[in-house]
Scaffold this motif. Structure first.
Motif, short mmCIF file in Angstrom:
data_model
loop_
_atom_site.label_atom_id
_atom_site.label_comp_id
_atom_site.label_asym_id
_atom_site.label_seq_id
_atom_site.Cartn_x
_atom_site.Cartn_y
_atom_site.Cartn_z
N GLY A 1 -13.67 -2.84 6.68
CA GLY A 1 -15.12 -2.69 6.79
C GLY A 1 -15.50 -1.71 7.89
N ARG A 2 -14.87 -1.83 9.03
CA ARG A 2 -15.29 -1.06 10.19
C ARG A 2 -14.81 0.40 10.14
NH1 ARG A 2 -14.05 -2.63 16.35
NH2 ARG A 2 -13.41 -4.58 15.37
N TYR A 3 -13.59 0.62 9.67
CA TYR A 3 -13.01 1.97 9.75
C TYR A 3 -12.88 2.63 8.39
CZ TYR A 3 -11.71 0.30 14.40
OH TYR A 3 -11.74 -0.20 15.67
N SER A 4 -13.54 2.11 7.43
CA SER A 4 -13.32 2.40 6.01
C SER A 4 -12.82 3.81 5.66
CB SER A 4 -14.61 2.01 5.29
OG SER A 4 -15.05 2.98 4.46
N GLU A 5 -13.50 4.87 6.12
CA GLU A 5 -13.10 6.23 5.70
C GLU A 5 -12.12 6.89 6.66
OE1 GLU A 5 -13.50 7.18 2.66
OE2 GLU A 5 -14.55 5.25 2.45
N ARG A 6 -11.74 6.21 7.72
CA ARG A 6 -10.74 6.80 8.63
C ARG A 6 -9.35 6.68 8.02
NH1 ARG A 6 -12.50 7.59 14.06
NH2 ARG A 6 -10.31 7.63 14.66
N THR A 7 -8.44 7.54 8.46
CA THR A 7 -7.09 7.51 7.91
C THR A 7 -6.29 6.38 8.53
OG1 THR A 7 -7.20 9.89 7.66
CG2 THR A 7 -5.01 8.89 7.49
N ALA A 8 -5.78 5.50 7.68
CA ALA A 8 -4.97 4.37 8.16
C ALA A 8 -3.49 4.75 8.18
CB ALA A 8 -5.19 3.15 7.27
N ILE A 9 -3.01 5.29 7.06
CA ILE A 9 -1.56 5.49 6.91
C ILE A 9 -1.27 6.83 6.25
CG2 ILE A 9 0.53 4.57 5.81
CD1 ILE A 9 -0.82 1.81 5.90
N VAL A 10 -0.28 7.51 6.80
CA VAL A 10 0.18 8.77 6.22
C VAL A 10 1.68 8.65 6.00
CG1 VAL A 10 0.46 11.25 6.63
CG2 VAL A 10 -1.54 10.05 7.57
N ASP A 11 2.14 8.94 4.77
CA ASP A 11 3.60 9.05 4.59
C ASP A 11 3.92 10.41 4.00
OD1 ASP A 11 3.31 8.87 1.81
OD2 ASP A 11 4.14 6.85 1.66
N GLU B 1 4.04 11.52 1.14
CA GLU B 1 3.22 12.01 0.02
C GLU B 1 1.81 11.44 -0.05
OE1 GLU B 1 5.05 8.94 -3.33
OE2 GLU B 1 5.57 11.08 -3.40
N LYS B 2 1.53 10.41 0.71
CA LYS B 2 0.21 9.77 0.60
C LYS B 2 -0.55 9.81 1.91
CE LYS B 2 1.39 6.20 -2.81
NZ LYS B 2 2.82 5.83 -2.63
N ARG B 3 -1.88 9.78 1.78
CA ARG B 3 -2.76 9.51 2.92
C ARG B 3 -3.71 8.43 2.47
NH1 ARG B 3 -2.23 13.93 6.24
NH2 ARG B 3 -3.73 13.07 7.70
N TRP B 4 -3.68 7.30 3.12
CA TRP B 4 -4.58 6.21 2.76
C TRP B 4 -5.63 6.03 3.84
CZ3 TRP B 4 -0.76 1.64 1.30
CH2 TRP B 4 -0.28 1.85 -0.01
N THR B 5 -6.89 5.94 3.40
CA THR B 5 -7.92 5.52 4.34
C THR B 5 -7.81 3.99 4.48
OG1 THR B 5 -9.49 5.11 2.57
CG2 THR B 5 -9.49 7.33 3.53
N TYR B 6 -8.57 3.46 5.42
CA TYR B 6 -8.59 2.00 5.56
C TYR B 6 -9.07 1.35 4.27
CZ TYR B 6 -7.09 1.76 10.38
OH TYR B 6 -6.34 1.81 11.52
N ALA B 7 -10.07 1.99 3.64
CA ALA B 7 -10.59 1.44 2.38
C ALA B 7 -9.48 1.40 1.33
CB ALA B 7 -11.78 2.27 1.89
N GLN B 8 -8.69 2.47 1.27
CA GLN B 8 -7.61 2.52 0.28
C GLN B 8 -6.50 1.51 0.59
OE1 GLN B 8 -7.17 6.82 0.70
NE2 GLN B 8 -7.60 7.09 -1.49
N LEU B 9 -6.20 1.34 1.87
CA LEU B 9 -5.22 0.31 2.23
C LEU B 9 -5.70 -1.06 1.79
CD1 LEU B 9 -2.72 -0.86 3.76
CD2 LEU B 9 -4.11 -0.78 5.86
N GLY B 10 -6.99 -1.34 2.03
CA GLY B 10 -7.55 -2.63 1.63
C GLY B 10 -7.49 -2.82 0.13
N GLU B 11 -7.85 -1.77 -0.59
CA GLU B 11 -7.84 -1.81 -2.06
C GLU B 11 -6.40 -2.04 -2.58
OE1 GLU B 11 -10.40 -1.01 -4.30
OE2 GLU B 11 -9.15 -0.84 -6.12
N ARG B 12 -5.47 -1.32 -1.97
CA ARG B 12 -4.07 -1.44 -2.40
C ARG B 12 -3.55 -2.86 -2.14
NH1 ARG B 12 -1.04 -0.66 -6.21
NH2 ARG B 12 1.16 -0.84 -5.73
N ALA B 13 -3.88 -3.41 -0.98
CA ALA B 13 -3.42 -4.75 -0.64
C ALA B 13 -4.00 -5.77 -1.63
CB ALA B 13 -3.81 -5.11 0.79
#
Ligand code: J2J
Length: 542
Positions: free
Chosen positions: A39-49, A51-63
């Motif tokens: 909720g708080r960091y939604s569009e910030r980048t959470a994880i980079v590997d 081949e992927k870059r996930w925002t916090y929102a994408q990490l939440g969605e994936r989980a």
């Protein structure tokens, strides 16, 4: 499977009260942590590997997708799930997915093979195994097939990538209807971590939401982690150090970015540091030394690095100097253990403390005792065995009364097995250790476990496994063998261990054939004395 409530860690009530009142245990849980940060960091980048870059929102969605998919397969809250995933974003997708589903991850390392995975499944009574199609050149589907054959109680295998006959992680569907479960009890076990294995097989370490979240929240403060931190995971993501000291979880808790490196080659990592402006990084001593050397000739810009943490094995003062010179950034020594206690040198400590000590504990309520053979405290500054208890140190291993009787005192102190000196201001310097494990570049290997594998070979009459000092690895594994009948060649014995499905880091670096162990022994030799003697004789002879 056992209900969730059975997986509680048992701190006595007075300690529970104390840790709550002090504000260490705040009743936070992993699902709550994830939701709040998404909720708080939604569009910030959470994880980079790679081949992927996930925002916090994408990490939440994936989980959420992983959680829905696992529940749709028929797995239930409280189920244990062995996870074997390398340094890719999906590691955290699966970990948080399991938390959201109320399931309990058991974190295996990518290097583990059938022998270890089978043991984790049995010991945790796991219902499922989640792995990648392949990582580091190894196909985990072959391991999964063997695992199903050996562990009939295992209900599900889920594979990331080409899943063959198994359930495919990529096919999981997001299903909000399945995600209405209440949050877990913060004092319940969130996951099972793997012990470094001092005697025999690895033990399972139950960590609770409250205690683990406290450990990385407090680490964040000590390590100055903020939402602007970009932390690189170069050690295996499942290891406790890059997970929580402050590790990926600390960095996600703070709203920062986790950068995953699949490679431990300096130039690969340097390219990533440059591209992602990595600020913080944790390494084991051998890697820190190699990278420090490479850093002096690299064309890459490493100026974003603020703090280099080194831990997992002893960093000598001379090695510490070389690391500082090579990187030109701040060094932080980290002396921790998956069972709990973590020590850090502080960012404002003077040079002599950073070079010569392994830091001091995170918490004012970490109790540290340094004792002699009789269990009596030694005077400040003298060497002794380190015992500890506190707000994020376990009171017992999962489902292992025999190990618990050895590893914990009656009043709940964990016997770390480390020999340390404590200074008047509470800093610890690691001097060695009491038990028989080998610390090979930060990987802990039980001598007894390796001996057991060797003894299973028909041409091995007896085996004694010891650590030998190694300039690069810190320690290497040496096996002394008395043969039965014809002498096997050393490579044959190594291949034998590989075929038995044992992690490669446990295979002896060196095999020495001897005629007998017993010449100086009086009657029954303790293996401990035997190991000490062999180590000594071998070093004298070199
Ligand atoms: C000497 N020995 C050390 C150090 C660990 C942070 C950092 C490391 C670990 C870890 C961890 C050492 N100097 N700086 O979990 O959160 C040896 C000790 C210790 C054992 C624990 C973390 N840092 N050690 O290494 O569970 O012998 O955790 O008891 O893998 O590693 O190993 P492990």
């Amino acid at each position: 499977s056992e209900p969730l409530i059975a997986l509680r860690q048992t701190w006595p009530e007075e300690f529970v009260q104390r840790y709550r009142q002090a504000g260490y245990w705040r009743g936070e849980t992993f699902p709550g942590f994830l939701r709040e940060r998404v909720g708080r960091y939604s569009e910030r980048t959470a994880i980079v590997d790679h081949e992927k870059r996930w925002t916090y929102a994408q990490l939440g969605e994936r989980a959420e997708t992983v959680a829905s998919g696992l529940l749709a397969l028929g797995l239930q809250r409280g189920d244990r799930v062995v996870v074997q995933i390398g340094n890719v974003a999906e590691f955290y997708g699966v970990a948080f997915g399991l938390f959201l589903a109320g399931m309990i991850p058991v974190y295996a390392l990518p290097a583990h093979r059938i022998t270890e995975i089978s043991h984790f499944v049995r010991k945790s009574q796991a219902s499922a195994y989640v792995a990648q199609q392949q990582y580091g050149g190894f196909d985990y589907r072959t391991l999964a097939r063997e695992l199903l054959a050996r562990e009939p109680a295992l209900k599900q295998v889920v594979i990331s990538g080409d899943a063959a006959e198994f359930a495919a992680l990529q096919d999981f569907k997001h299903d909000a209807a399945r995600l209405s479960a209440p949050d877990p009890d913060p004092q319940s076990v969130a996951f099972l971590q793997i012990s470094g294995g001092s005697t025999g097989l690895s033990k399972l370490i139950p960590r609770t939401h409250d205690d683990y979240i406290y450990s990385f929240r407090a680490s964040n403060e000590i390590c100055a982690i903020t939402e602007n931190s970009r932390y690189m995971v170069a050690l295996p993501a499942a290891h406790n150090f890059p997970m929580s000291s402050p590790g990926a979880l600390g960095v996600l808790y703070a709203g920062g970015t986790v950068v995953l490196s699949r490679s431990t080659a300096a130039e690969d990592a340097f390219a990533l540091i440059e591209r992602e402006h990595v600020t913080d990084l944790g390494l084991v001593p051998p890697l820190a030394l190699l990278w420090a050397q490479a850093a002096q000739h690299t064309g890459r810009d490493l100026s974003s690095l603020k703090v280099l943490q080194v831990g997992g094995a002893k960093l000598t003062p001379e090695a510490a100097r070389r690391v500082i010179a090579g990187f030109g950034c701040q060094l932080q020594q980290v002396f921790g253990m998956a069972e709990g206690l973590v020590n850090y040198t502080r960012l404002d400590d003077g040079e002599s403390v950073v070079l010569n000590t392994q830091g001091r504990p995170i918490s004012p309520d970490d109790e540290v005792l340094v004792v002699d053979d009789q269990g009596q405290p030694v005077p400040i500054g003298q060497s002794g065995y380190l015992l500890t208890r506190g707000p994020y140190t376990i009171r017992g291993y999962h489902n292992d009364d025999a190990a618990n009787a050895r590893a914990f005192t009656e009043d709940g102190f964990y016997r770390t097995g480390d020999v340390v000196q404590q200074s008047a201001d509470g800093y610890l310097t690691v001097q060695g250790r009491a038990n028989d494990h080998i610390n090979r570049a930060g990987e802990k290997i039980s001598a007894e476990e390796v001996e057991d594998h060797l003894l299973a070979h028909p041409q091995v009459f007896d085996a004694a496994v010891v650590s030998i000092p190694d300039e690069y690895l810190g320690e290497r594994i040496c096996a002394f063998i008395i043969v039965r009948g014809e002498k096997p060649r050393a490579p044959v014995l190594k291949a034998w261990m590989r075929e038995r499905g044992v992690a490669a880091f446990k295979i002896p670096d060196q095999i020495v054939f001897v005629d007998a162990f017993e010449n100086t022994a009086v009657g029954k030799t303790s293996r401990k004395q035997l190991r000490a003697r062999l180590r000594g004789e071998f070093l004298d002879a070199q």
